[in-house]
Design a protein around this motif. Structure first.
Motif, mmCIF file in Angstrom:
data_model
loop_
_atom_site.group_PDB
_atom_site.id
_atom_site.type_symbol
_atom_site.label_atom_id
_atom_site.label_comp_id
_atom_site.label_asym_id
_atom_site.label_seq_id
_atom_site.Cartn_x
_atom_site.Cartn_y
_atom_site.Cartn_z
ATOM 1 N N GLU A 1 0.826 -1.208 0.000
ATOM 2 C CA GLU A 1 0.000 0.000 0.000
ATOM 3 C C GLU A 1 0.863 1.263 0.000
ATOM 4 O OE1 GLU A 1 -2.575 -0.714 3.304
ATOM 5 O OE2 GLU A 1 -3.987 -1.912 2.101
ATOM 6 N N LEU A 2 1.983 1.223 0.687
ATOM 7 C CA LEU A 2 2.908 2.361 0.670
ATOM 8 C C LEU A 2 3.501 2.552 -0.726
ATOM 9 C CD1 LEU A 2 4.771 1.850 4.073
ATOM 10 C CD2 LEU A 2 3.228 3.734 3.490
ATOM 11 N N ASN A 3 3.865 1.461 -1.379
ATOM 12 C CA ASN A 3 4.441 1.564 -2.718
ATOM 13 C C ASN A 3 3.426 2.056 -3.736
ATOM 14 O OD1 ASN A 3 7.073 0.773 -2.113
ATOM 15 N ND2 ASN A 3 6.588 -1.405 -2.277
ATOM 16 N N VAL A 4 2.173 1.623 -3.612
ATOM 17 C CA VAL A 4 1.117 2.125 -4.496
ATOM 18 C C VAL A 4 1.000 3.634 -4.362
ATOM 19 C CG1 VAL A 4 -1.359 2.142 -4.939
ATOM 20 C CG2 VAL A 4 -0.184 -0.023 -4.573
ATOM 21 N N ALA A 5 0.962 4.106 -3.119
ATOM 22 C CA ALA A 5 0.848 5.539 -2.879
ATOM 23 C C ALA A 5 2.051 6.309 -3.406
ATOM 24 C CB ALA A 5 0.675 5.791 -1.380
ATOM 25 N N LYS A 6 3.227 5.700 -3.325
ATOM 26 C CA LYS A 6 4.460 6.376 -3.730
ATOM 27 C C LYS A 6 4.644 6.407 -5.237
ATOM 28 C CE LYS A 6 9.494 6.126 -3.089
ATOM 29 N NZ LYS A 6 10.606 5.391 -2.413
ATOM 30 N N HIS A 7 4.317 5.309 -5.928
ATOM 31 C CA HIS A 7 4.694 5.157 -7.330
ATOM 32 C C HIS A 7 3.550 5.374 -8.318
ATOM 33 C CE1 HIS A 7 8.721 3.724 -6.366
ATOM 34 N NE2 HIS A 7 8.187 2.926 -5.464
ATOM 35 N N CYS A 8 2.307 5.201 -7.878
ATOM 36 C CA CYS A 8 1.186 5.269 -8.823
ATOM 37 C C CYS A 8 0.739 6.719 -8.994
ATOM 38 C CB CYS A 8 0.026 4.412 -8.331
ATOM 39 S SG CYS A 8 -1.300 4.238 -9.531
ATOM 40 N N GLN A 9 0.937 7.271 -10.186
ATOM 41 C CA GLN A 9 0.568 8.657 -10.470
ATOM 42 C C GLN A 9 -0.938 8.758 -10.638
ATOM 43 O OE1 GLN A 9 2.989 10.552 -13.438
ATOM 44 N NE2 GLN A 9 1.474 12.120 -13.906
ATOM 45 N N ASP A 10 -1.565 9.656 -9.882
ATOM 46 C CA ASP A 10 -3.026 9.744 -9.846
ATOM 47 C C ASP A 10 -3.628 10.280 -11.133
ATOM 48 O OD1 ASP A 10 -3.229 8.699 -7.307
ATOM 49 O OD2 ASP A 10 -3.075 10.645 -6.326
ATOM 50 N N GLY A 11 -2.958 11.206 -11.796
ATOM 51 C CA GLY A 11 -3.568 11.798 -12.975
ATOM 52 C C GLY A 11 -2.563 12.526 -13.845
ATOM 53 N N PRO A 12 -3.039 13.112 -14.936
ATOM 54 C CA PRO A 12 -2.163 13.775 -15.897
ATOM 55 C C PRO A 12 -1.586 15.064 -15.327
ATOM 56 C CG PRO A 12 -4.470 14.122 -16.471
ATOM 57 C CD PRO A 12 -4.456 13.173 -15.316
ATOM 58 N N PRO A 13 -0.541 15.608 -16.010
ATOM 59 C CA PRO A 13 0.069 15.069 -17.235
ATOM 60 C C PRO A 13 1.045 13.935 -16.946
ATOM 61 C CG PRO A 13 1.168 17.097 -16.611
ATOM 62 C CD PRO A 13 0.030 16.914 -15.629
ATOM 63 N N PHE A 14 0.979 12.898 -17.804
ATOM 64 C CA PHE A 14 1.909 11.788 -17.724
ATOM 65 C C PHE A 14 3.080 12.043 -18.675
ATOM 66 C CE2 PHE A 14 -2.165 9.965 -16.457
ATOM 67 C CZ PHE A 14 -1.807 9.243 -15.322
#
Length: 421
Positions: A370-383
C-alpha cells in the motif's frame, strides 16, 4: 491446410511515436518477428488468416462508446497529439493509431474464431499495439483496445463458450483484462507478472495474489506476483506445474488464449527476467496438452527485439508440433519468495480448487504494498510522453542471449525448420 494459423497486417507498423523515435513500443518489434518467420521458412508452414479491423459491435463488448470515439478522433481531430497523449499513462498516438488498434483487435478476433470453428487447431495473432492494459474507458500501458478481452467476449457471446482460460505471461499485470472478467466464472484469468510489492508498473494493489475475483467470479482470477527480478525457466515451470496445471485440469477449458508478452524474456530491459525462448516453447506445449491444441496466442509486449523474435519463432514452431528444443542450463533452484507466494495462493484458492496445502502465517507485505502504491502510482495527468527508457542490459546478459538464440537456430536447422536459404 496447416493446423497452425497466423494473422497480421503490416499497416500496424504505421503506429509509431513521431516525437520520440527511440520509443520501445516501435514498429521494429513487429518487423523483426515477421522477418525471422520469413527467413526461417516458418511463415510458409502456417495458414495465413485474413486480417481485418474489429467492428464497433465487437469493440463495444469491452469498451465504452466514448472510449471508441476518443480513439477515432485521433485520426484527424486532435491538433497536438503529444499533449493529448499526456492525459494517459504510457501511451502515444499518431494519425494511424486508431486503425492499428482496430486491426490488432480484429486480427485477435479472427484468430480466436478460426480456432473455435476448427478451421485451424491453434495459432498466433502477430499484432501491435498491445492491448491488455486498456480498460473499459481508459488508454494506458501502450494499449488502446483490449485485444484479448474483445476476442474472449466474442467467444463467450457469439459462440456460447463457457470455460475460457486466459494466460497472461507478459511481464506487466494486465489490469484491463482482469477487470473485464473479475466477476465472470466463464473466464479464468491467470497472470504471471513482475510486481516487487507494487514498485513495478502499473503499481496497483489489485495486481497482488489476494485479488482472486468477486461474486460468482471468486477464485477465477489468479495473480502470480514476482517480487524479485532474475526469475528464469525453472521459476516459470514451477508456476505452471504447481498452480496453473492443477487449476486447468479441474477447469477443463474449451479454449486457451495467451496474452503472449515476451518482456519476461532473457535480455529484455523492462522485465529484467531470464526466461529463454526454449522455455516459452515448453510452456506452449503444456498449454496445448491441456486444451487439446485449441490455443490462441495474441502478442503483447517484448522490447528486446532479438529475444522477442526468437520467442515468437519458438512458440510458433511448438504450435507446428516441432520437437521441443532443450532448455539451456540455468539456475535450478526456484526462489524461496516464489515458493512462499505459491503456497499463499493455494491457501487463498483452497475453496475453489484442489491443492495439497499446509497452513501459513498471515502475510506481512500488505502494508509495504500500500505504501508503494501511494508512492509510485501517479493519480492523474500530465503523464510523461518521452524518455521511456530502462537501464541497458549487461554485456553478460546479452552474451547469454546470443548463445541461447544461436543454439535455438541451430536446433531448428536440424529440425528442417530453420534454413539460411
Amino acid at each position: 491446410m496447416s493446423k497452425t494459423g497466423i494473422v497480421y497486417h503490416e499497416d500496424m507498423m504505421k503506429h509509431e511515436c513521431e516525437w520520440d523515435t527511440t520509443h520501445p513500443e516501435c514498429p521494429g518489434r513487429f518487423q523483426s518477428c515477421l522477418d525471422l518467420l520469413k527467413e526461417s521458412n516458418t511463415l510458409k508452414k502456417c495458414h495465413v488468416l485474413p486480417s481485418r479491423e474489429a467492428t464497433n459491435e465487437e469493440i463495444l463488448k469491452v469498451h465504452s462508446q466514448s472510449h471508441l470515439q476518443l480513439l477515432e478522433n485521433t485520426q484527424d481531430g486532435v491538433d497536438n497529439l503529444e499533449e493529448f497523449s499526456s492525459h494517459y499513462d504510457s501511451v502515444y498516438f499518431n494519425a494511424h493509431t486508431s486503425r492499428a488498434a482496430k486491426l490488432a483487435a480484429g486480427c485477435s478476433v479472427t484468430l480466436v474464431e478460426a480456432v473455435i470453428q476448427e478451421k485451424i487447431k491453434n495459432g498466433i495473432a502477430l499484432v501491435r499495439p498491445p492491448g491488455h492494459h486498456a480498460t473499459h474507458n481508459e488508454f494506458g500501458g501502450y494499449s488502446f483496445l483490449n485485444n484479448i478481452a474483445i476476442a474472449a467476449k466474442v467467444a463467450l457471446e457469439s459462440y456460447g463458450l463457457t470455460r475460457i482460460l486466459i494466460v497472461d505471461w507478459d511481464i506487466h499485470h494486465g489490469q484491463g483484462t482482469q477487470r473485464a472478467f473479475y466477476e465472470d466464472p466463464r473466464v479464468v484469468y491467470f497472470s504471471i507478472h513482475r510486481y516487487e510489492n507494487a514498485k513495478f508498473w502499473p503499481h496497483l494493489r489489485e495486481s497482488n495474489y489476494d485479488y482472486i475475483g468477486k461474486g460468482e467470479g471468486t477464485g477465477f482470477n489468479i495473480n502470480i506476483p514476482l517480487n524479485s527480478v532474475g526469475c528464469g525457466d525453472m521459476d516459470y515451470i514451477h508456476i505452471f506445474e504447481e498452480i496453473l496445471e492443477p487449476i486447468a485440469k479441474q477447469y477443463i477449458p474449451e479454449l486457451i488464449i495467451v496474452s503472449a508478452g515476451f518482456d519476461s524474456a532473457l535480455g529484455d530491459p523492462k522485465g529484467q527476467m531470464q526466461v529463454t525462448p526454449q522455455c516459452f516453447a515448453l510452456l506452449c506445449q503444456k498449454l496445448m496438452k491441456i486444451s487439446e491444441n485449441k490455443l490462441a496466442l495474441i502478442l503483447e509486449g517484448g522490447y528486446c527485439i532479438k529475444a522477442l523474435s526468437h520467442c515468437v519463432l519458438a512458440s510458433i514452431n511448438t504450435l507446428l508440433n516441432f520437437p521441443l528444443p532443450p532448455l539451456p542450463e540455468q539456475k535450478q533452484n526456484v526462489s524461496q519468495t516464489l515458493k512462499d507466494v505459491s503456497k499463499r495462493i493455494k491457501v487463498l484458492l483452497k475453496d475453489n480448487w484442489k491443492f495439497d496445502v499446509s497452513p501459513l502465517k498471515s502475510p506481512t507485505e500488505i502494508e509495504e504494498i500500500e505504501l508503494n502504491v501511494a508512492k509510485h502510482c501517479q493519480d492523474g495527468p500530465p503523464f510523461p510522453t518521452r524518455d521511456d527508457y530502462w537501464p541497458p542490459v549487461s554485456e553478460t546478459t546479452m552474451k547469454m542471449l546470443e548463445e541461447v538464440t544461436e543454439k535455438l537456430r541451430q536446433y531448428y536447422k536440424l529440425c528442417n525448420s530453420y534454413t539460411n536459404e
